[in-house]
Write a protein that holds these residues in place. Structure first.
Motif, mmCIF file in Angstrom:
data_model
loop_
_atom_site.group_PDB
_atom_site.id
_atom_site.type_symbol
_atom_site.label_atom_id
_atom_site.label_comp_id
_atom_site.label_asym_id
_atom_site.label_seq_id
_atom_site.Cartn_x
_atom_site.Cartn_y
_atom_site.Cartn_z
ATOM 1 N N LEU A 68 0.824 -1.204 0.000
ATOM 2 C CA LEU A 68 0.000 0.000 0.000
ATOM 3 C C LEU A 68 0.862 1.260 0.000
ATOM 4 N N VAL A 69 1.994 1.214 0.687
ATOM 5 C CA VAL A 69 2.904 2.362 0.703
ATOM 6 C C VAL A 69 3.470 2.625 -0.691
ATOM 7 N N LEU A 119 0.882 4.256 -2.649
ATOM 8 C CA LEU A 119 0.701 5.624 -2.175
ATOM 9 C C LEU A 119 1.778 6.546 -2.747
ATOM 10 N N PHE A 157 0.918 7.297 -6.258
ATOM 11 C CA PHE A 157 -0.234 8.200 -6.299
ATOM 12 C C PHE A 157 0.170 9.634 -5.979
ATOM 13 N N LEU A 158 0.944 9.822 -4.908
ATOM 14 C CA LEU A 158 1.355 11.170 -4.521
ATOM 15 C C LEU A 158 2.307 11.787 -5.539
ATOM 16 N N THR A 191 -1.640 -1.401 -9.672
ATOM 17 C CA THR A 191 -2.775 -2.032 -8.995
ATOM 18 C C THR A 191 -3.223 -3.279 -9.739
ATOM 19 N N TYR A 226 4.875 16.110 0.726
ATOM 20 C CA TYR A 226 4.582 14.723 0.378
ATOM 21 C C TYR A 226 5.645 13.776 0.924
ATOM 22 N N ILE A 278 4.889 10.800 3.646
ATOM 23 C CA ILE A 278 5.212 9.391 3.402
ATOM 24 C C ILE A 278 5.991 8.812 4.582
ATOM 25 N N ILE A 294 3.691 8.296 7.580
ATOM 26 C CA ILE A 294 2.811 7.138 7.407
ATOM 27 C C ILE A 294 3.581 5.839 7.600
#
Length: 235
Positions: free
Chosen positions: A47-48, A51, A54-55, A66, A215, A219, A222
């Motif tokens: 998921l990281v 992410l 995406f960012l 995906t 960003y 990251i 998170i």
């Protein structure tokens, strides 16, 4: 050598995600998953990686990544549950640990050029010999697909049929030219790195800005919070 002030208008604006952030995260995810192995940690690392893509703003790459994960998990479920193939299931299970590394390396090699990577890596104050070897390796990875296509076209011009019906011959006809091309390209890429002033004694400047953004901080927060909760047993 051309020197560029850090506030020069000629510098190219920095991207949303610093290349150094991707490099550090790419090294951190498999390390933590190896020290504290768990299914939650592996899923969190995947998921990281999504992410980060995406960012960074590469939404088409996000869809491809995906889709790759969905296809990989589907193959893993089929091999372990329906077909009950132990060796294949073990292969998919071990590969899940390295999928985030592949995704982040794919992002680095396709969207960040060597000058951006070199500008980011200078912040780590690594050895110049190590930087030269690393830059040559990263550049060759991006050129490998092109070289493979050129070798395949050259074999077709000579009437050589490359197919899986003759695996040994196909492997030989692809490997030997690739080795010779590897030697030539490594010399060319090393010369290009030296031309860019990689070995100069003074501090190098770059056209590419390498700055931390919100960003990058997000990251790291998170990742620290996520792994802290997983290792601590909160999740």
């Amino acid at each position: 050598m051309l020197l560029i002030d850090s506030n020069s208008k000629f510098q190219i604006p920095a991207k949303k995600i610093n290349a150094l952030t991707i490099i550090v995260i790419n090294a951190l995810l498999p390390l933590v998953n190896s020290l504290y192995p768990s299914h939650k940690g592996i899923i969190f690392s995947q998921l990281v990686s999504l992410l980060v893509i995406f960012l960074a703003g590469y939404y088409l790459k996000l869809l491809k990544a995906t889709g790759f994960l969905v296809l990989f998990y589907s193959s893993y479920m089929l091999s372990s549950i329906y077909f009950n193939i132990g060796i294949l299931a073990s292969f998919f299970r071990m590969s899940l640990l390295f999928i985030p590394c592949f995704l982040l390396a794919w992002l680095l090699c396709t969207e960040y050029n060597s000058s951006e990577l070199l500008s980011a890596l200078q912040g780590l104050h690594l050895s110049k010999l190590f930087l030269i070897g690393l830059m040559v390796t990263l550049r060759y990875i991006s050129l490998f697909r092109k070289e493979f296509r050129l070798i395949k076209e050259a074999m077709q011009v000579r009437g050589v049929d490359l197919s899986f019906k003759h695996p040994v011959r196909t492997f030989e006809y692809l490997l030997v030219p690739q080795l010779f091309r590897c030697l030539t390209l490594s010399n060319d890429l090393t010369s290009a790195s030296l031309t860019k002033g990689l070995t100069v004694p003074c501090k190098r400047t770059s056209y590419f800005l390498s700055r931390w953004s919100i960003y990058d901080v997000l990251i790291f927060i998170i990742v620290c919070l996520g792994y802290g909760m997983i290792v601590g047993g909160v999740l």
